[in-house]
Design a protein around this motif. Structure first.
Motif, mmCIF file in Angstrom:
data_model
loop_
_atom_site.group_PDB
_atom_site.id
_atom_site.type_symbol
_atom_site.label_atom_id
_atom_site.label_comp_id
_atom_site.label_asym_id
_atom_site.label_seq_id
_atom_site.Cartn_x
_atom_site.Cartn_y
_atom_site.Cartn_z
ATOM 1 N N PHE A 68 0.850 -0.957 0.411
ATOM 2 C CA PHE A 68 0.239 0.196 0.035
ATOM 3 C C PHE A 68 1.229 1.192 0.218
ATOM 4 C CE2 PHE A 68 -2.477 -3.609 2.122
ATOM 5 C CZ PHE A 68 -3.787 -3.701 1.220
ATOM 6 N N VAL A 69 0.633 2.102 -0.395
ATOM 7 C CA VAL A 69 1.156 3.769 -0.700
ATOM 8 C C VAL A 69 1.034 3.929 0.405
ATOM 9 C CG1 VAL A 69 1.129 5.714 -1.263
ATOM 10 C CG2 VAL A 69 0.855 3.841 -2.810
ATOM 11 N N ALA A 70 2.793 4.807 1.546
ATOM 12 C CA ALA A 70 2.188 4.550 2.437
ATOM 13 C C ALA A 70 1.494 5.799 3.299
ATOM 14 C CB ALA A 70 3.863 5.123 3.411
ATOM 15 N N GLU A 71 1.325 6.080 4.629
ATOM 16 C CA GLU A 71 0.515 6.710 4.666
ATOM 17 C C GLU A 71 0.905 7.517 5.773
ATOM 18 O OE1 GLU A 71 -4.326 5.304 4.562
ATOM 19 O OE2 GLU A 71 -3.027 3.926 4.855
ATOM 20 N N PRO A 72 1.666 8.554 5.773
ATOM 21 C CA PRO A 72 2.693 8.908 7.043
ATOM 22 C C PRO A 72 1.561 9.680 8.123
ATOM 23 C CG PRO A 72 3.129 9.786 4.743
ATOM 24 C CD PRO A 72 1.723 9.084 4.490
ATOM 25 N N SER A 73 2.243 9.867 9.104
ATOM 26 C CA SER A 73 1.364 9.821 10.174
ATOM 27 C C SER A 73 1.781 11.110 10.989
ATOM 28 C CB SER A 73 1.920 9.514 11.897
ATOM 29 O OG SER A 73 3.447 10.028 12.423
ATOM 30 N N PRO A 74 1.116 11.693 11.522
ATOM 31 C CA PRO A 74 1.057 13.185 11.881
ATOM 32 C C PRO A 74 2.576 14.029 12.596
ATOM 33 C CG PRO A 74 -0.697 13.088 12.839
ATOM 34 C CD PRO A 74 -0.361 11.578 12.038
ATOM 35 N N GLU A 75 2.805 12.550 13.304
ATOM 36 C CA GLU A 75 4.140 13.194 13.663
ATOM 37 C C GLU A 75 5.861 12.512 12.442
ATOM 38 O OE1 GLU A 75 1.943 10.930 15.047
ATOM 39 O OE2 GLU A 75 1.398 11.774 16.663
ATOM 40 N N ALA A 77 4.693 14.257 9.764
ATOM 41 C CA ALA A 77 4.426 14.893 8.472
ATOM 42 C C ALA A 77 5.772 15.914 9.477
ATOM 43 C CB ALA A 77 3.160 15.157 8.630
ATOM 44 N N ARG A 78 5.280 15.884 10.265
ATOM 45 C CA ARG A 78 6.131 17.325 10.904
ATOM 46 C C ARG A 78 7.567 16.757 11.170
ATOM 47 N NH1 ARG A 78 1.553 17.299 14.947
ATOM 48 N NH2 ARG A 78 2.411 15.416 16.578
ATOM 49 N N GLU A 79 7.920 16.338 11.089
ATOM 50 C CA GLU A 79 9.286 15.849 11.043
ATOM 51 C C GLU A 79 9.991 15.504 9.882
ATOM 52 O OE1 GLU A 79 11.735 12.739 13.004
ATOM 53 O OE2 GLU A 79 9.592 12.045 14.203
ATOM 54 N N ILE A 80 9.156 15.798 9.232
ATOM 55 C CA ILE A 80 9.637 15.900 7.072
ATOM 56 C C ILE A 80 10.470 16.974 6.903
ATOM 57 C CG2 ILE A 80 8.737 15.474 5.102
ATOM 58 C CD1 ILE A 80 9.672 12.705 5.908
ATOM 59 N N PHE A 81 8.841 18.083 7.675
ATOM 60 C CA PHE A 81 8.835 18.705 7.502
ATOM 61 C C PHE A 81 9.869 19.856 8.178
ATOM 62 C CE2 PHE A 81 4.725 18.942 4.827
ATOM 63 C CZ PHE A 81 4.969 19.811 4.079
ATOM 64 N N GLN A 82 10.362 19.671 9.293
ATOM 65 C CA GLN A 82 11.634 20.200 10.236
ATOM 66 C C GLN A 82 12.456 19.468 9.030
ATOM 67 O OE1 GLN A 82 12.061 17.894 13.890
ATOM 68 N NE2 GLN A 82 13.897 19.644 14.770
ATOM 69 N N ALA A 83 12.825 18.274 8.795
ATOM 70 C CA ALA A 83 14.217 18.038 8.364
ATOM 71 C C ALA A 83 13.827 18.461 6.338
ATOM 72 C CB ALA A 83 13.698 16.999 7.747
ATOM 73 N N ARG A 84 13.054 19.277 6.167
ATOM 74 C CA ARG A 84 13.234 20.022 4.983
ATOM 75 C C ARG A 84 13.235 20.493 5.654
ATOM 76 N NH1 ARG A 84 8.554 19.187 0.477
ATOM 77 N NH2 ARG A 84 10.054 21.284 -0.422
ATOM 78 N N ARG A 85 13.139 21.391 5.987
ATOM 79 C CA ARG A 85 13.558 23.301 6.842
ATOM 80 C C ARG A 85 15.367 23.127 7.103
ATOM 81 N NH1 ARG A 85 8.502 23.975 8.840
ATOM 82 N NH2 ARG A 85 9.212 22.731 10.868
ATOM 83 N N LEU A 86 15.614 22.490 7.667
ATOM 84 C CA LEU A 86 16.983 22.039 8.097
ATOM 85 C C LEU A 86 17.751 21.698 5.974
ATOM 86 C CD1 LEU A 86 17.192 19.519 11.201
ATOM 87 C CD2 LEU A 86 17.844 22.173 10.898
ATOM 88 N N LEU A 214 -5.511 17.003 9.781
ATOM 89 C CA LEU A 214 -4.871 15.883 10.233
ATOM 90 C C LEU A 214 -6.317 15.193 10.143
ATOM 91 C CD1 LEU A 214 -3.830 16.523 14.159
ATOM 92 C CD2 LEU A 214 -2.473 16.174 12.083
ATOM 93 N N ASN A 215 -7.075 15.490 9.014
ATOM 94 C CA ASN A 215 -8.607 14.163 9.173
ATOM 95 C C ASN A 215 -8.106 14.462 7.418
ATOM 96 O OD1 ASN A 215 -9.098 13.164 11.988
ATOM 97 N ND2 ASN A 215 -9.926 15.740 12.208
ATOM 98 N N THR A 216 -8.968 13.351 7.095
ATOM 99 C CA THR A 216 -9.352 13.351 5.810
ATOM 100 C C THR A 216 -9.693 12.197 5.063
ATOM 101 O OG1 THR A 216 -8.429 13.580 3.550
ATOM 102 C CG2 THR A 216 -7.079 12.212 4.636
ATOM 103 N N GLN A 217 -10.372 11.698 4.290
ATOM 104 C CA GLN A 217 -11.082 10.292 3.736
ATOM 105 C C GLN A 217 -10.177 9.779 2.415
ATOM 106 O OE1 GLN A 217 -15.153 10.387 3.401
ATOM 107 N NE2 GLN A 217 -15.206 10.567 5.418
ATOM 108 N N ILE A 218 -9.451 8.780 2.162
ATOM 109 C CA ILE A 218 -8.984 8.176 1.251
ATOM 110 C C ILE A 218 -10.004 7.213 0.381
ATOM 111 C CG2 ILE A 218 -6.743 6.893 0.671
ATOM 112 C CD1 ILE A 218 -5.756 7.643 3.378
ATOM 113 N N ASP A 219 -9.600 8.508 -1.250
ATOM 114 C CA ASP A 219 -11.004 6.724 -2.095
ATOM 115 C C ASP A 219 -9.727 5.915 -2.545
ATOM 116 O OD1 ASP A 219 -11.543 5.870 -3.717
ATOM 117 O OD2 ASP A 219 -11.809 8.374 -4.826
#
Length: 231
Positions: A68-75, A77-86, A214-219
């Motif tokens: 299944f295509v990955a479903e990143p958690s909110p945690e 998500a925050r780490e990924i954007f932190q890494a991108r900023r750095l 944080l809330n969405t539905q996946i089709d």
């Protein structure tokens, strides 16, 4: 490298592009038989492809259920954007310090493609080009290690945006905002305004992250052959 190994790499790149373009949404099941038909690969090579995608955290392999295509958690998500900023603050700092006229022309040509895609209503293409603009900054900054990290987390960022922003129905106004922010970045890079370029990049990434919900539905009603028809 064998022909089939090359085919696996090409299939990986097309899936990577589909994720960056938000054509492959989080949670979609990647069926082995459908991948085999779509990319003309044996089941063995399809499994190798899925392992590659799993290694880079783009796919989750679930025992007795499939891939299944990955479903990143909110945690995450925050780490990924932190890494991108750095990472991206350092990349744009380097490029704004040392940019040449030729490098600026390459960025301008890329932004023209972004604007054309936006004007023509090609949302998936515009989204993919937007992600590739960030990668182009990395490549031109000539920091291959940092750029390799960015190449890995850009598609994961796209999964995060698709999952938490509902970007399948992204509005032209939001796409236009991204293009305008890229234009401002380019102007700062061209004029060697280093600290301004860094701040613009940070503001840009902060704005994208601020749009996340944080809330969405996946089709899950997707067919791989249709997804990859026009990539």
């Amino acid at each position: 490298m064998s022909s089939k190994a090359n085919d696996v790499d090409k299939a990986y790149q097309r899936i990577w592009e589909a994720i960056v373009a938000h054509k492959l949404q989080p949670g979609i099941r990647l069926k082995e038989e459908e991948l085999s038909e779509t990319f003309d690969l044996s089941r063995g090579f399809v499994r190798k492809l899925l392992l590659q995608l799993s290694y880079h955290k783009l796919v989750n392999l679930v025992p007795n259920s499939g891939a299944f295509v990955a479903e990143p958690s909110p945690e995450e998500a925050r780490e990924i954007f932190q890494a991108r900023r750095l990472i991206e603050a350092e990349l744009v700092r380097e490029l704004a310090t040392n940019s040449t006229a030729q490098e600026v022309k390459l960025l301008q040509a890329h932004l023209e493609q972004e604007h054309n895609a936006l004007e023509q209503g090609k949302n998936s293409l515009q989204i993919r080009l937007s992600g590739e603009f960030h990668l182009l900054i990395g490549q031109l900054a000539n920091k291959p290690v940092l750029t390799s990290f960015l190449h890995e987390i850009i598609p994961r960022s796209s999964l995060i945006v698709a999952l938490y922003q509902g970007s399948r129905h992204i509005h032209n106004s939001h796409s236009g905002m991204l293009c305008n922010e890229h234009n401002a970045l380019l102007e700062a890079i061209e004029s060697h305004q280093v600290e301004k370029a860094v701040q613009l990049m940070l503001d840009h990434l902060n704005e994208i992250e601020a749009q996340l919900q944080l809330n969405t539905q996946i089709d899950d009603e997707h067919h791989l052959k249709h997804i990859f028809t026009d990539i």
